[in-house]
Design a protein around this motif. Structure first.
Motif, PDB file in Angstrom:
ATOM      1  N   TYR A 111       0.814  -1.216   0.000  1.00  0.00           N
ATOM      2  CA  TYR A 111       0.000   0.000   0.000  1.00  0.00           C
ATOM      3  C   TYR A 111       0.847   1.267   0.000  1.00  0.00           C
ATOM      4  O   TYR A 111       1.884   1.348   0.655  1.00  0.00           O
ATOM      5  N   ASP A 112       0.362   2.243  -0.766  1.00  0.00           N
ATOM      6  CA  ASP A 112       0.820   3.623  -0.648  1.00  0.00           C
ATOM      7  C   ASP A 112      -0.430   4.471  -0.454  1.00  0.00           C
ATOM      8  O   ASP A 112      -1.544   3.932  -0.357  1.00  0.00           O
ATOM      9  N   LEU A 113      -0.277   5.782  -0.378  1.00  0.00           N
ATOM     10  CA  LEU A 113      -1.410   6.652  -0.092  1.00  0.00           C
ATOM     11  C   LEU A 113      -2.496   6.535  -1.165  1.00  0.00           C
ATOM     12  O   LEU A 113      -3.696   6.511  -0.841  1.00  0.00           O
ATOM     13  N   PRO A 165      -6.781   9.040   5.594  1.00  0.00           N
ATOM     14  CA  PRO A 165      -6.108   7.828   5.094  1.00  0.00           C
ATOM     15  C   PRO A 165      -4.758   7.554   5.748  1.00  0.00           C
ATOM     16  O   PRO A 165      -4.260   6.419   5.691  1.00  0.00           O
ATOM     17  N   TYR A 166      -4.175   8.556   6.375  1.00  0.00           N
ATOM     18  CA  TYR A 166      -2.805   8.407   6.897  1.00  0.00           C
ATOM     19  C   TYR A 166      -2.680   7.377   8.024  1.00  0.00           C
ATOM     20  O   TYR A 166      -1.724   6.586   8.030  1.00  0.00           O
ATOM     21  N   LYS A 185       2.743  -0.031   7.650  1.00  0.00           N
ATOM     22  CA  LYS A 185       4.195   0.084   7.861  1.00  0.00           C
ATOM     23  C   LYS A 185       4.626  -0.537   9.187  1.00  0.00           C
ATOM     24  O   LYS A 185       5.788  -0.502   9.556  1.00  0.00           O
ATOM     25  N   SER A 186       3.682  -1.083   9.923  1.00  0.00           N
ATOM     26  CA  SER A 186       3.966  -1.603  11.269  1.00  0.00           C
ATOM     27  C   SER A 186       4.555  -3.006  11.223  1.00  0.00           C
ATOM     28  O   SER A 186       4.474  -3.718  10.216  1.00  0.00           O
ATOM     29  N   ARG A 212      -6.507   5.348  -0.730  1.00  0.00           N
ATOM     30  CA  ARG A 212      -7.647   6.137  -1.231  1.00  0.00           C
ATOM     31  C   ARG A 212      -8.510   5.307  -2.175  1.00  0.00           C
ATOM     32  O   ARG A 212      -9.737   5.433  -2.188  1.00  0.00           O
ATOM     33  N   GLU A 213      -7.883   4.452  -2.945  1.00  0.00           N
ATOM     34  CA  GLU A 213      -8.643   3.559  -3.826  1.00  0.00           C
ATOM     35  C   GLU A 213      -9.477   2.578  -3.001  1.00  0.00           C
ATOM     36  O   GLU A 213     -10.618   2.262  -3.366  1.00  0.00           O
TER      37      GLU A 213
END
Length: 265
Positions: free
Chosen positions: A122-124, A150-151, A158-159, A128-129
């Motif tokens: 995943y990225d930002l 979304p953040y 990332k955990s 959002r998608e």
């Protein structure tokens, strides 16, 4: 052969006997007769009027409760209160609202985290998608989507827990459970009753080594470095989750985590 007779309203009322009820002022009667009563008779009357059922707590204990209700039950005084039935607001009304409460926003973040797929990097933009996909499936409204930050969701991917999930042997989300616990553990009093407790485990998984891990998402606001606040608040709840999971899986829970979306850890 059956024979039926139909009675009219007048016939029924004609056969009815109206009883007049005599109203008596008990307090006045007792005051007038108090001079003729012996002390032991007065004491006996007082004991009758002031008598309380010794097991009143048992009459107020619910046979079934959710995990989130347990704290309320333990703090509840032994009084019977009227309950009010409310219904959730329809989605078409929610869509017209401009603002959501912090609790509602937290619930939406929680929902998005449940729909994350471990095989996706995943990225930002992908987060959002994901949110828009939930709108397309009518799981959330467009207005709700606009209120999702979304953040915190991205931060979870990332955990270290997310990394373990990507290597896990088995993953289960949103699993309902039921367990019976002694009511005395909730009320702190000696009562024989049991309570059927229901709850939903956010996430559990068997890691790459087969060890069982339990995770609960919390979206509460907490001060910086406020981990202990969450542990104190939800420790008992997670103990119940752990007990239920170990009973169901017949396996010891190796680790139990609270993941705070607010703290990002």
């Amino acid at each position: 052969v059956l024979h039926w007779k139909v009675y009219s309203k007048k016939e029924v009322l004609a056969d009815s006997v109206m009883e007049e009820k005599e109203e008596i002022d008990i307090k006045k009667e007792l005051e007038e007769k108090s001079n003729t009563l012996q002390p032991e008779q007065i004491e006996n009357i007082r004991n009758i009027l002031q008598w309380k059922y010794p097991n009143i707590l048992a009459t107020t204990i619910p046979t079934k409760a959710s995990v989130t209700q347990l704290k309320q039950l333990s703090q509840k005084s032994v009084t019977i209160q009227k309950s009010e039935i409310t219904f959730a607001k329809p989605k078409f009304l929610k869509a017209q609202e401009e603002k959501l409460t912090n609790a509602q926003k937290g619930t939406l973040i929680h929902l998005c985290m449940q729909h994350l797929q471990e095989n996706i990097q995943y990225d930002l933009e992908k987060i959002r998608e994901l949110i828009q996909d939930l709108v397309q499936k009518e799981i959330i409204t467009a207005n709700e989507a606009e209120n999702i930050n979304p953040y915190p969701i991205l931060q979870f991917t990332k955990s270290s827990i997310w990394k373990q999930l990507q290597q896990a042997r088995k993953i289960e989300k949103e699993k309902a459970f039921y367990i019976q616990i002694p009511a005395k553990e909730i009320y702190g009093q000696e009562v024989a009753e049991w309570i059927l407790v229901q709850g939903i485990i956010d996430l559990y998984y068997q890691d790459e080594n087969g060890k069982l891990v339990l995770v609960d998402y919390k979206t509460d606001y907490v001060e910086k470095d406020g981990e202990q606040e969450l542990i104190s608040k939800y420790g008992k709840q997670l103990q119940l989750y752990q007990y239920a999971l170990e009973e169901a899986m017949n396996q010891k829970v190796e680790k139990t985590y609270i993941y705070s979306t607010y703290l990002g850890k």
